[in-house]
Design a protein around this motif. Sequence first.
Motif, PDB file in Angstrom:
ATOM      1  N   UNK A  77      25.595 -73.460  35.526  1.00 25.80           N
ATOM      2  CA  UNK A  77      27.133 -74.031  34.545  1.00 25.80           C
ATOM      3  C   UNK A  77      27.317 -73.151  32.813  1.00 25.80           C
ATOM      4  N   UNK A  78      28.590 -73.113  32.967  1.00 30.25           N
ATOM      5  CA  UNK A  78      28.591 -72.673  31.396  1.00 30.25           C
ATOM      6  C   UNK A  78      29.075 -70.856  30.952  1.00 30.25           C
ATOM      7  N   UNK A  79      28.371 -70.147  32.278  1.00 24.99           N
ATOM      8  CA  UNK A  79      28.303 -68.806  32.164  1.00 24.99           C
ATOM      9  C   UNK A  79      30.337 -68.473  31.721  1.00 24.99           C
ATOM     10  N   UNK A  80      30.314 -67.850  30.947  1.00 29.07           N
ATOM     11  CA  UNK A  80      31.198 -66.950  30.267  1.00 29.07           C
ATOM     12  C   UNK A  80      31.359 -65.429  30.448  1.00 29.07           C
ATOM     13  N   UNK A  81      32.650 -65.713  30.768  1.00 24.37           N
ATOM     14  CA  UNK A  81      33.360 -64.210  31.040  1.00 24.37           C
ATOM     15  C   UNK A  81      34.724 -63.718  29.619  1.00 24.37           C
ATOM     16  N   UNK A  82      33.512 -62.735  28.890  1.00 27.50           N
ATOM     17  CA  UNK A  82      35.154 -62.117  28.144  1.00 27.50           C
ATOM     18  C   UNK A  82      35.995 -60.853  28.867  1.00 27.50           C
ATOM     19  N   UNK A  83      36.893 -61.914  28.831  1.00 28.90           N
ATOM     20  CA  UNK A  83      38.511 -61.034  29.347  1.00 28.90           C
ATOM     21  C   UNK A  83      39.398 -60.212  28.136  1.00 28.90           C
ATOM     22  N   UNK A  84      39.749 -58.661  28.718  1.00 28.32           N
ATOM     23  CA  UNK A  84      40.454 -58.205  27.234  1.00 28.32           C
ATOM     24  C   UNK A  84      42.786 -58.889  27.594  1.00 28.32           C
ATOM     25  N   UNK A  85      43.172 -58.520  27.130  1.00 29.40           N
ATOM     26  CA  UNK A  85      44.837 -58.927  27.609  1.00 29.40           C
ATOM     27  C   UNK A  85      44.453 -57.634  28.691  1.00 29.40           C
ATOM     28  N   UNK A  86      44.544 -56.691  29.004  1.00 31.82           N
ATOM     29  CA  UNK A  86      44.923 -56.225  30.412  1.00 31.82           C
ATOM     30  C   UNK A  86      44.324 -56.753  31.351  1.00 31.82           C
ATOM     31  N   UNK A  87      44.198 -58.344  31.488  1.00 33.83           N
ATOM     32  CA  UNK A  87      42.497 -58.318  32.721  1.00 33.83           C
ATOM     33  C   UNK A  87      41.421 -57.949  33.208  1.00 33.83           C
ATOM     34  N   UNK A  88      40.716 -56.727  32.265  1.00 32.49           N
ATOM     35  CA  UNK A  88      40.047 -56.628  32.434  1.00 32.49           C
ATOM     36  C   UNK A  88      38.464 -57.192  31.892  1.00 32.49           C
ATOM     37  N   UNK A  89      36.796 -57.473  32.288  1.00 26.70           N
ATOM     38  CA  UNK A  89      36.372 -58.277  32.345  1.00 26.70           C
ATOM     39  C   UNK A  89      35.717 -57.422  31.041  1.00 26.70           C
ATOM     40  N   UNK A  90      35.163 -57.586  29.941  1.00 26.09           N
ATOM     41  CA  UNK A  90      34.419 -57.234  29.053  1.00 26.09           C
ATOM     42  C   UNK A  90      33.036 -56.820  28.731  1.00 26.09           C
ATOM     43  N   UNK A  91      32.451 -58.380  29.433  1.00 24.94           N
ATOM     44  CA  UNK A  91      31.374 -58.751  29.511  1.00 24.94           C
ATOM     45  C   UNK A  91      31.285 -60.110  29.415  1.00 24.94           C
ATOM     46  N   UNK A  92      30.339 -60.555  30.302  1.00 31.47           N
ATOM     47  CA  UNK A  92      29.641 -61.700  31.037  1.00 31.47           C
ATOM     48  C   UNK A  92      28.308 -61.800  29.930  1.00 31.47           C
TER      49      UNK A  92
END
Length: 161
Positions: free
Chosen positions: A127-142
């Motif tokens: 639980x609480x794995x996080x994904x940062x996604x940009x406004x174009x839908x590309x995952x920047x970082x996990x």
Amino acid sequence: MAEQLLQIPCTTIDNRESSLAELDGKAYLVVNTASKCGFTPQYKGLEALWQDYQAKGLRVAGFPCNQFGAQEPGDEGQISEFCELNYGVSFPLFKKVDVNGDNAHPLFVQLKSQAPGLLGSKGIKWNFTKFLVNGQGKVIKRYAPTTKPEDLRADIEALLG
């Protein structure tokens, strides 16, 4: 392919069809959550990020999941009430999903595909794995479950400009 991630249909915790794109953000923080987990207090940090950055375009999206130690046993009403009463959660929550296995929600299939875990693992470990996604839908970082929400601030600020 990345833009499609934002279009993947998701159901809100109050049973309305939606998608990340409908949240209309410049950046998205997608998190699989649970109410009875050692990391549950991270709801407070996630809410702080939402409060501090939503006006600049950050959208936090919580997806409850019961796949890890059965730590999200409640129904959507119980989950929503717990989050609001205990952590003041006002960021968007979605219907409970699976994040691994044959029934994994398509959003998490896409997130894991774009940002594999340690040693290339396609699975989510807890639980609480996080994904940062940009406004174009590309995952920047996990980010690992142990990464505290406040530790994401520099990456969020860099993404929001």
